[in-house]
Design an enzyme around this catalytic site. Structure first.
Site, mmCIF file in Angstrom:
data_model
loop_
_atom_site.group_PDB
_atom_site.id
_atom_site.type_symbol
_atom_site.label_atom_id
_atom_site.label_comp_id
_atom_site.label_asym_id
_atom_site.label_seq_id
_atom_site.Cartn_x
_atom_site.Cartn_y
_atom_site.Cartn_z
ATOM 1 N N GLU B 60 0.807 -1.370 -0.075
ATOM 2 C CA GLU B 60 0.034 -0.065 -0.082
ATOM 3 C C GLU B 60 0.802 1.243 0.045
ATOM 4 O O GLU B 60 0.483 2.509 -0.665
ATOM 5 C CB GLU B 60 -0.982 0.075 1.112
ATOM 6 C CG GLU B 60 -2.085 -0.858 1.012
ATOM 7 C CD GLU B 60 -2.261 -2.213 1.143
ATOM 8 O OE1 GLU B 60 -0.737 -2.576 1.646
ATOM 9 O OE2 GLU B 60 -2.936 -2.983 0.844
ATOM 10 N N HIS B 129 -11.721 -4.079 8.660
ATOM 11 C CA HIS B 129 -12.321 -3.995 7.302
ATOM 12 C C HIS B 129 -13.593 -3.106 7.107
ATOM 13 O O HIS B 129 -14.288 -3.065 6.397
ATOM 14 C CB HIS B 129 -12.922 -5.312 6.691
ATOM 15 C CG HIS B 129 -11.706 -6.250 6.214
ATOM 16 N ND1 HIS B 129 -10.964 -6.968 7.149
ATOM 17 C CD2 HIS B 129 -11.374 -6.520 4.990
ATOM 18 C CE1 HIS B 129 -9.998 -7.522 6.620
ATOM 19 N NE2 HIS B 129 -10.231 -7.408 5.072
#
Lengths: 366, 326, 368
Positions: B60, B129
């Site tokens: 990322e 999440h």
């Protein structure tokens, strides 16, 4: 290197080799033949030498300016000048330089002005608005983050099918950082036209190279990403230029990324606020001075009859004049008006910021 | 004109703008062959090829950084972070570089990138999440933070975000990715950034919200209507730069405001709105500004997530107590 | 550094000869100050100081050869080299931080509880929030409360704004209330022996004059701010006069030095002027004590208001027949009720009591 694997039956599936090269010894004598052909060519070698001397002259002055309160914190590249100048000497104008914060011989050789560098360290954003190399990246402070940027630039080159190369300079400390690994990894798997130059000056502030990583060389970290690499004597301009030429040409022609670890030594403090004698031996520093890259190249050039005393005098004078002029220009540049902090925040100042803008203007009217 | 879901609208906008502008490049984990784990990028690889739809390695930080470099070169990278829970490694690049590249080079370089991520809870996902930390980004000068709440707004705002010359963090409320369908014309027309959308007119109380919470807020407005309370519902959409004028005009009319966001209460973006209401709308307030938000706790794992997230009931109750105040 | 060694002058030069010193021990130098001129095989060069500081020692005299890297100059002390940072400059000072814990004094606010919007509404409707009974939670004034009071006031019509005499009275009495510490003594004067149709006002004024002479404290001006008192010689009595336009208090000047006829005509003139509204303002100022003959209308005893800077007011009630004991007999006499209110900041109870007794003696002792 120790054999890995847990049993004698395990067979080798991969191995690697790291090479080191140098052409000139500390005194500028040729120790490895043959030299590249351009090594006897003034047009290839003298620009490098001039760039190194200019950088050092600039550096001396910058330190003085800092000590007299006319420049902010500044990091000296003393002892490292050969790397930047040599690498840049084989870059094309349309390539892009992505520097760290200690590669002034590279930036100056790319056409960044000394006044711009002084403005930057003098705390003025205009120092990064390069009038020369318009697409080069500005100095990068958050360590190694710019390797990702360079990878992105290289991605754009590849996407557009341009034969341009992104050249990124980092230090030894940066090779410990995630951004470095991640960028190399994607460069490897996407075969990006990216060349990473590690200026290994042996020190990351006070942390010596042997405390930074257990890897035998820093170069080999690229092997883990499937990227080729080599190690060179960073104080040997000939060696650095030769390695860079190879790497950059290769990347330009689709041969993929490359990493060069150039060994050098940081002769100065980390910054003007640092005192390296707190953590390192001044005797060691004195020894390293013997390996000075400028002295070395000058010896070589002089021996090869490419450079004379008169040339030296003229160059020193020229550099000092140029530096003086740049300092004058810098000192005569008034600060931006207060509301400049809003300029360039976005392409257009949003309505929601107008009140703050007006407040700053009226507080600082005049 | 098709009736599509929010995530399909994202897909439509991406395809539209990739068609319009050859500089648009999509990158991220699993965005190519897999079409994105939420199918936001489905079909793009087939249509535009692997040079424009890049399946990146799992990194990322690199995704954030590489987008900066690409954007500085004049491409329009639309980088996907698979879940907001994994956006944090990009923060260095967003805060240290994307948000300030134009500023620190005095406009010589700029960063027209979009970083998109599904965000928010309510889909029963494993931990990490369900993040809703938009306030971290909204705090940063030089960024835009945009959160669509409907398919049409997802389409129009994403187009605007991609075309915007500055970096945009585009957060997609995954809980309503497929909850509603809406007619969206693929006309390539943007919706304006930097403005609020009034979703429902009202006269008694203003409900300010964004993302998936617009759904609950509209439901609450219906219930309040049955009790004779007319609630105006405003979707902020662009958190930063914030369109306070629309909110102030509404509160001038109603005199009461409830801010609803899924994110944790303290330092959530609702706090900024409340502060500005106090600064510029104080004389119009008949009651204190209330916030209905996630609690100041870690987002719980999904067994308790609906106890954490603001419900229609909580919104209605809060609105009622505001009405009773004065 | 403390010792500055001969720097490498380049080109592999190993030493240099001292040509001329520009500094001597004790000199203060700054960075780049030329220290010495030396001659190498190639040239004569100046060597600048690498730091600021005081020179304490020179290693060599003119003509000496100094090797590269060997001591050249010594400075007085080490340049403080630990900046304690790696960027910028972290300011230091000798300031010592003295802090005391502060506890916030939690006092209940007397402020009316109302949100800003409700306050703004009250302003617009011209409603004084302090007269509104709050019906909201925690005693908060609501919009409905403000509107209710506004309607009520509207139904009542606009208030009459006080003017001239009524306004003056409101101001004066308000101020008096705020400043004075009043105390009151009441008593009666037996005036049964007075002829009928007697000039009560003149007699009262005369009695007050006599009492003022006996107790001058009550004929004084008191300034509460400076806590200063002026006991006055001249006795100027303010006489309260009721008119349709309100209360007027014209002043009967220098009562002690005027005869009764003079006083009577004086009082009459004042009344005429007051009623005609021709009395000049000066004739209502600078009095030293007040007489309120409210008994001409109604009332026995009262607690009239002492108006600063005076310190006393005499009230005379309605003369009436009362049953009083005389020795062991019951008789009916005409009684004049008297009240003396005084400012206890400047007058003692004893002074006031004696003043009143003197008045009563004078009134009772009068003989035609």
């Amino acid at each position: 290197m120790k054999q890995s694997g847990h049993s004698e039956h395990a067979k080798q599936v991969a191995a690697f080799e790291i090479t080191f090269s140098r052409y000139l010894d500390a005194d500028g004598n040729v120790v490895n033949q043959p030299l590249p052909r351009w090594a006897s060519d003034k047009s290839a070698t003298l620009p490098i030498y001039r760039a190194m001397v200019l950088c050092r002259t600039f550096d001396r002055k910058a330190l003085n300016l800092q000590r007299t309160g006319q420049l902010g914190t500044y990091g000296s590249p003393l002892g490292q000048e050969a790397i930047g100048a040599s690498v840049v000497s084989v870059m094309r104008e349309e390539d892009v330089l992505v520097p760290s914060y200690r590669e002034f011989s590279a930036q100056l050789h790319r056409g960044v002005s000394m006044q711009e560098l002084l403005l930057y360290w003098g705390g003025d954003e205009r120092g990064s608005d390069f009038q020369g190399p318009r697409e080069d990246f500005p100095i990068c402070v958050p360590i190694a983050t710019h390797v990702c940027h360079a990878a992105g630039i290289a991605t754009a080159f590849k996407y557009r099918k341009q034969d341009r190369v992104a050249v990124c300079f980092i230090g030894d400390g940066a090779t410990s950082k995630g951004d470095f690994y991640e960028a190399l990894n994607v460069a490897g798997v996407w075969q990006l036209p990216l060349v990473v130059i590690v200026s290994n000056n042996q020190w990351a502030i006070s942390v010596p190279r042997n405390k930074q990583s257990a890897a035998q060389t820093l170069a080999q970290k690229s092997i883990a990403a499937g990227v080729l690499c080599e190690q060179v004597d960073g104080n040997d301009a000939i060696a650095v230029r030769a390695a860079s030429q190879n790497a950059i040409d290769r990347a330009r022609s689709g041969g993929g990324p490359y990493l060069i670890e150039a060994l050098t030594y940081r002769l100065g403090d980390h910054t003007t606020a640092d005192d390296a004698s707190r953590y390192r031996d001044t005797e060691e520093v004195e020894k390293q001075k013997q390996l000075d890259p400028i002295k070395r190249l000058r010896s070589y050039l002089s021996n090869a009859e490419l450079w004379s005393e008169e040339d030296e005098c003229a160059l020193v004078q020229e550099c000092e004049q140029k530096v003086e002029q740049a300092v004058k220009d810098y000192l005569n540049t008034p600060a931006q008006p207060a509301q400049a902090i809003f300029d360039y925040l976005y392409a257009e100042l949003p309505a929601s910021l107008q009140t703050q803008y007006d407040e700053v203007v009226s507080n600082n009217h005049g | 004109m098709a009736e599509i879901t929010l995530v399909e609208a994202v897909n439509l906008a991406l395809a539209r703008e990739m068609e319009n502008d050859p500089n648009v490049v999509v990158l991220g984990e699993d965005v190519g062959v897999d079409g994105g784990v939420f199918r936001a990028t489905v079909g793009l690889l087939e249509k535009f090829g692997s040079e424009r739809v890049l399946d990146t390695p799992l990194a990322e930080t690199m995704i954030g950084g590489i987008a900066v470099g690409m954007a500085a070169q004049g491409l329009r990278p639309v980088a996907e972070i698979q879940f907001m829970g994994f956006i944090y490694p990009t923060i260095d690049h967003i805060v240290s570089h994307a948000s300030r590249l134009r500023n620190r080079t005095r406009g010589r370089l700029s960063c027209p990138m979009v970083l998109r991520a599904p965000y928010g809870g309510g889909i029963g996902a494993p931990e990490h999440h369900s993040e809703s930390t938009e306030a971290l980004f909204a705090h940063i000068p030089g960024l835009r933070v945009v959160i669509p709440s409907s398919p049409a707004r997802a389409y129009g705002l994403l187009l605007a975000a991609i075309r915007d010359p500055d970096p945009v963090i585009f957060l997609e409320p995954k809980r309503i990715y497929r909850l509603v369908k809406q007619e969206v014309e693929d006309n390539g027309e943007t919706l304006p950034l930097d403005v609020c959308f009034v979703l429902r007119p009202g006269t008694d109380i203003t409900i300010v919200t964004w993302g998936a919470m617009t759904h609950e807020s509209l439901q609450a407005a219906e219930q309040l209507q049955e009790q004779g309370i007319s609630a105006e519902v405003i979707d902020v959409a662009t958190l930063k730069p914030l369109d306070m004028d629309t909110i102030l005009d509404s509160v001038e009319k109603t005199g009461r405001c409830v801010i609803v966001h899924e994110a944790a209460r303290s330092g959530g973006w609702g706090a900024e709105i409340a502060a500005q209401l106090a600064e510029h709308g104080l004389l119009n307030l008949l009651a204190p500004v209330q916030r209905v938000t996630g609690y100041d706790t870690v987002m719980p794992l999904f067994r308790l997530e609906d106890k954490y997230m603001p419900s229609t009931e909580r919104i209605v109750n809060t609105a009622q107590s505001v009405m009773e105040f004065a | 550094m403390k010792i500055f060694n001969l720097p490498d002058l380049g080109e592999g030069l190993t030493d240099a000869e001292v040509v001329e010193w520009y500094v001597k021990p004790g000199d203060e130098v700054t960075i780049d100050t030329p220290l010495v001129s030396v001659e190498t095989a190639k040239a004569v060069v100046d060597i600048p100081s690498p730091r600021s500081g005081q020179i304490t020692r020179l290693f060599g005299e003119v003509g000496d050869i100094i090797e590269t890297g060997k001591p050249l100059v010594e400075f007085e002390e080490e340049e403080p080299s630990d900046t304690g940072t790696v960027v910028g400059k972290v300011e230091t000072s000798d300031e010592k931080l003295e802090e005391k814990a502060v506890v916030i004094d939690r006092k209940k606010s007397a402020r009316v509880k109302a949100t800003p919007a409700v306050r703004a509404l009250a302003r617009r409707l011209d409603v004084d929030l302090s007269i509104v009974s709050p019906s909201g939670r925690d005693g908060t004034v609501t919009v409905a409360d403000v509107e209710r009071v506004a309607k009520r006031l509207k139904d009542l019509g606009p208030p009459e704004l006080l003017r001239s005499a009524r306004r003056t009275m409101a101001v004066t009495m308000g101020r008096a209330q705020a400043e004075v510490a009043p105390a009151t003594i009441m008593d009666d004067a037996d005036i049964d022996h007075w002829p009928k149709d007697f000039d009560v006002t003149v007699r009262l004024a005369r009695a007050m004059s006599v009492a003022c002479k006996a107790e001058p404290s009550l004929n004084a001006w008191y300034d509460g701010h400076s806590m200063g008192r002026r006991v006055l010689e001249k006795i100027d009595i303010a006489i309260a006069v009721d008119t349709p336009d309100g209360l007027f208090v014209p002043v009967l000047r220098d009562v002690a030095n005027r005869n009764d006829d003079d006083l009577r005509s004086g009082i009459d003139c004042l009344k005429i002027d007051v009623r005609a509204r021709t009395i000049p303002p000066d004739e209502m100022r600078a009095y030293t004590i007040t007489l309120s003959n409210y008994g001409t209308i109604a009332g026995r005893y009262a607690v009239p208001v002492v108006v600063p800077p005076t310190v006393a007011i005499v009230g005379a009630g309605r003369i009436e027949n009362r049953v009083i004991p005389v020795d062991t007999e019951i008789e009916i006499h005409r009684i004049l009720p008297l009240t003396l209110t005084f400012d206890h900041r400047a007058v003692t109870g004893g002074e006031a009591g004696r003043f009143l007794m003197t008045m009563i003696s004078d009134l009772e002792g009068f003989e035609r």
